[in-house]
Design a protein around this motif. Sequence first.
Motif, PDB file in Angstrom:
ATOM      1  N   UNK A  48      -8.704  16.995   1.052  1.00  0.00           N
ATOM      2  CA  UNK A  48      -7.356  17.333   1.495  1.00  0.00           C
ATOM      3  C   UNK A  48      -6.276  16.769   0.576  1.00  0.00           C
ATOM      4  N   UNK A  49      -6.662  16.014  -0.449  1.00  0.00           N
ATOM      5  CA  UNK A  49      -5.702  15.557  -1.437  1.00  0.00           C
ATOM      6  C   UNK A  49      -5.352  14.094  -1.402  1.00  0.00           C
ATOM      7  N   UNK A  50      -6.036  13.283  -0.592  1.00  0.00           N
ATOM      8  CA  UNK A  50      -5.749  11.854  -0.542  1.00  0.00           C
ATOM      9  C   UNK A  50      -6.339  11.145  -1.761  1.00  0.00           C
ATOM     10  N   UNK A  51      -5.772   9.995  -2.077  1.00  0.00           N
ATOM     11  CA  UNK A  51      -6.303   9.178  -3.165  1.00  0.00           C
ATOM     12  C   UNK A  51      -7.491   8.377  -2.637  1.00  0.00           C
ATOM     13  N   UNK A  52      -8.575   8.337  -3.410  1.00  0.00           N
ATOM     14  CA  UNK A  52      -9.789   7.644  -2.981  1.00  0.00           C
ATOM     15  C   UNK A  52     -10.379   6.827  -4.126  1.00  0.00           C
ATOM     16  N   UNK A  53     -11.335   5.989  -3.772  1.00  0.00           N
ATOM     17  CA  UNK A  53     -12.093   5.199  -4.741  1.00  0.00           C
ATOM     18  C   UNK A  53     -13.572   5.381  -4.457  1.00  0.00           C
ATOM     19  N   UNK A  74     -10.947   5.683   1.372  1.00  0.00           N
ATOM     20  CA  UNK A  74      -9.541   6.020   1.292  1.00  0.00           C
ATOM     21  C   UNK A  74      -8.757   4.890   0.631  1.00  0.00           C
ATOM     22  N   UNK A  75      -7.840   5.236  -0.247  1.00  0.00           N
ATOM     23  CA  UNK A  75      -6.825   4.282  -0.697  1.00  0.00           C
ATOM     24  C   UNK A  75      -5.602   4.566   0.160  1.00  0.00           C
ATOM     25  N   UNK A  76      -5.423   3.764   1.181  1.00  0.00           N
ATOM     26  CA  UNK A  76      -4.412   4.040   2.186  1.00  0.00           C
ATOM     27  C   UNK A  76      -3.050   3.448   1.858  1.00  0.00           C
ATOM     28  N   UNK A  77      -2.163   3.562   2.831  1.00  0.00           N
ATOM     29  CA  UNK A  77      -0.823   3.003   2.689  1.00  0.00           C
ATOM     30  C   UNK A  77      -0.886   1.486   2.589  1.00  0.00           C
ATOM     31  N   UNK A  78      -1.876   0.881   3.242  1.00  0.00           N
ATOM     32  CA  UNK A  78      -2.163  -0.551   3.133  1.00  0.00           C
ATOM     33  C   UNK A  78      -3.672  -0.700   3.178  1.00  0.00           C
ATOM     34  N   UNK A  79      -4.172  -1.905   3.038  1.00  0.00           N
ATOM     35  CA  UNK A  79      -5.623  -2.093   3.056  1.00  0.00           C
ATOM     36  C   UNK A  79      -5.974  -3.499   3.505  1.00  0.00           C
ATOM     37  N   UNK A  80      -7.228  -3.656   3.923  1.00  0.00           N
ATOM     38  CA  UNK A  80      -7.774  -4.976   4.192  1.00  0.00           C
ATOM     39  C   UNK A  80      -8.206  -5.577   2.863  1.00  0.00           C
ATOM     40  N   UNK A  81      -7.561  -6.659   2.476  1.00  0.00           N
ATOM     41  CA  UNK A  81      -7.865  -7.258   1.172  1.00  0.00           C
ATOM     42  C   UNK A  81      -8.950  -8.324   1.270  1.00  0.00           C
ATOM     43  N   UNK A  82      -9.081  -8.941   2.429  1.00  0.00           N
ATOM     44  CA  UNK A  82     -10.100  -9.970   2.645  1.00  0.00           C
ATOM     45  C   UNK A  82      -9.998 -11.077   1.598  1.00  0.00           C
ATOM     46  N   UNK A  83      -8.752 -11.479   1.314  1.00  0.00           N
ATOM     47  CA  UNK A  83      -8.542 -12.484   0.265  1.00  0.00           C
ATOM     48  C   UNK A  83      -7.717 -13.663   0.753  1.00  0.00           C
ATOM     49  N   UNK A  84      -7.681 -13.887   2.060  1.00  0.00           N
ATOM     50  CA  UNK A  84      -6.909 -14.997   2.593  1.00  0.00           C
ATOM     51  C   UNK A  84      -5.722 -14.566   3.424  1.00  0.00           C
ATOM     52  N   UNK A  85      -5.399 -13.265   3.413  1.00  0.00           N
ATOM     53  CA  UNK A  85      -4.327 -12.747   4.266  1.00  0.00           C
ATOM     54  C   UNK A  85      -4.946 -12.398   5.616  1.00  0.00           C
ATOM     55  N   UNK A  86      -4.966 -13.375   6.513  1.00  0.00           N
ATOM     56  CA  UNK A  86      -5.716 -13.240   7.755  1.00  0.00           C
ATOM     57  C   UNK A  86      -5.021 -12.373   8.799  1.00  0.00           C
ATOM     58  N   UNK A  87      -3.688 -12.438   8.879  1.00  0.00           N
ATOM     59  CA  UNK A  87      -2.962 -11.750   9.931  1.00  0.00           C
ATOM     60  C   UNK A  87      -2.012 -10.703   9.359  1.00  0.00           C
ATOM     61  N   UNK A  88      -1.802  -9.620  10.102  1.00  0.00           N
ATOM     62  CA  UNK A  88      -0.870  -8.565   9.710  1.00  0.00           C
ATOM     63  C   UNK A  88      -0.110  -8.110  10.949  1.00  0.00           C
ATOM     64  N   UNK A  89       1.145  -7.731  10.786  1.00  0.00           N
ATOM     65  CA  UNK A  89       1.975  -7.310  11.924  1.00  0.00           C
ATOM     66  C   UNK A  89       1.406  -6.079  12.617  1.00  0.00           C
ATOM     67  N   UNK A 129      -2.103   0.819   8.760  1.00  0.00           N
ATOM     68  CA  UNK A 129      -1.874   1.602   7.556  1.00  0.00           C
ATOM     69  C   UNK A 129      -3.120   1.747   6.704  1.00  0.00           C
ATOM     70  N   UNK A 130      -4.188   1.016   7.031  1.00  0.00           N
ATOM     71  CA  UNK A 130      -5.465   1.182   6.354  1.00  0.00           C
ATOM     72  C   UNK A 130      -6.243   2.394   6.836  1.00  0.00           C
ATOM     73  N   UNK A 131      -5.718   3.064   7.870  1.00  0.00           N
ATOM     74  CA  UNK A 131      -6.344   4.274   8.404  1.00  0.00           C
ATOM     75  C   UNK A 131      -5.676   5.542   7.891  1.00  0.00           C
ATOM     76  N   UNK A 132      -4.518   5.410   7.247  1.00  0.00           N
ATOM     77  CA  UNK A 132      -3.731   6.592   6.895  1.00  0.00           C
ATOM     78  C   UNK A 132      -3.295   6.553   5.437  1.00  0.00           C
ATOM     79  N   UNK A 133      -2.797   7.689   4.981  1.00  0.00           N
ATOM     80  CA  UNK A 133      -2.224   7.810   3.647  1.00  0.00           C
ATOM     81  C   UNK A 133      -0.909   8.564   3.757  1.00  0.00           C
ATOM     82  N   UNK A 134       0.028   8.259   2.890  1.00  0.00           N
ATOM     83  CA  UNK A 134       1.309   8.964   2.893  1.00  0.00           C
ATOM     84  C   UNK A 134       1.158  10.430   2.491  1.00  0.00           C
ATOM     85  N   UNK A 166       2.676   8.688  10.119  1.00  0.00           N
ATOM     86  CA  UNK A 166       3.541   7.740   9.435  1.00  0.00           C
ATOM     87  C   UNK A 166       4.700   7.295  10.334  1.00  0.00           C
ATOM     88  N   UNK A 167       5.101   8.146  11.266  1.00  0.00           N
ATOM     89  CA  UNK A 167       6.207   7.836  12.171  1.00  0.00           C
ATOM     90  C   UNK A 167       5.744   7.144  13.445  1.00  0.00           C
TER      91      UNK A 167
END
Length: 442
Positions: free
Chosen positions: A184-189, A290-305, A327-332, A382-383
């Motif tokens: 569908x055109x999303x960016x992926x890895x 998916x390369x989403x709007x945000x992602x789980x980095x698993x690098x010490x950033x434990x909490x997200x709003x 935002x790790x579930x969606x893409x712009x 997104x909204x």
Amino acid sequence: MDTIQLHSEEIPVVKETDVLVVGGGIAGIAAAAAAAREGMKVTLIEKTIVLGGLATAGHVCVYLPIDDGAGHKVYGGLSEELMHVCIRYSYDNLPDPWKAKPDTVPVEAGRYMTNFNIPAAVLALDEFLEQEGVDVVFDTVFSQPIMEGSTLKGVVVENKSGRTAYMAKMFVDASGDADLVYRSGAETETMKTIVSHWFHELDFDLMKKGMEEGNMLHATPLRWLGLTPSGGAGDEQEDLTCDGTTSEGVNRYIRLSRGLALDFLKKHQSPDYCMISLPFLPQFRMTRRLIGTDELKYDGEYTVDHSIGCVIASLDQPATVYEFPYEGLITDRLTNVLAAGRMVSASGRGWAIMRFIPACALTGEAAGTAAALAIREGCTLQELNVHKLQELLAKKGVKIHRTAEMEGNVPQPKKPDPNPPLINRFCVHNEPGEVRKAGSGH
């Protein structure tokens, strides 16, 4: 590559629905059930003839821990509910203190985890989605998206009826390989994954031991051939990796994994030994995400709003608890498509742990609930008001944020163990020496 020009065709629309889910693994099951529970008409498209994905057809019949290894439940909601569905009609090795679904138990009680019987789980999952009112369409492969700008209007599928279309308001890609979002055109890895092969086995000694102990799992344990996630190195590791996003890669995986099984069978063949199961789905771990709007980095950033739930590396003990962003579930790039399961937006080790069954169920439940909420609110993904989504998920038992007790679990440096203790605890017998070079055997 040569090409051919096909004439245009009229494709019949089979159905219009509220939410369409591509993929009937644990993530897809959770997404479909969550949307249906929010009053949506839901259709699930599954390419095989069984539900459960890797957990059933792929023989990864180990529901990894949903606790942090320090006595605290991390995954609630459908992650917990589906564990109990999988063991509803057959054996399990779930520790007794967890059977009443408490939030905490003494550490010495053991992990909140279990093996499950594959046929019994398949039948229980059939019953589960039927009771939820989900329309499951088996033996049907997603082919291509029907786009209108950045909005997905429907999907073309192929099955015994030929090429048909399903239209929907919202979509969840639970294909495991990001097939829907990618096309569908999303960016992926993409990445290659290791080759392994799980199967149940039986011999007279195992049968005798199981009968003496009254333990079915000891009578018919799982055997794990090939590489573990931390096993192998150098040429050996490369020889047993495949790209699961191409036909060539999938077929290579099948040849290698069955070659491992055949080599093992030749060495252990006797009148007293029997392989009693065979996976019918390649056991790919990570293929495309998916390369989403945000992602789980698993690098010490434990909490997200915008957390939609807590996640852990289930094999760690104690396991550090992280929060996964909506935002790790969606893409712009797509207004009405969510990802769920092992293909959500996560990098590094985060990608590796999002493939575990509990995390797949969590993201599936969040995706299905978000799809339903967006339909009700008449907005794009997104909204979406994420705080409303969090409230809905919390009411379903999802642990949205880390508790003070969970915050005590911090990462501990350690050397990789090619045969983690938890694997043995799950009655999985690994053969770390049974590594087969590409091209050998048959």
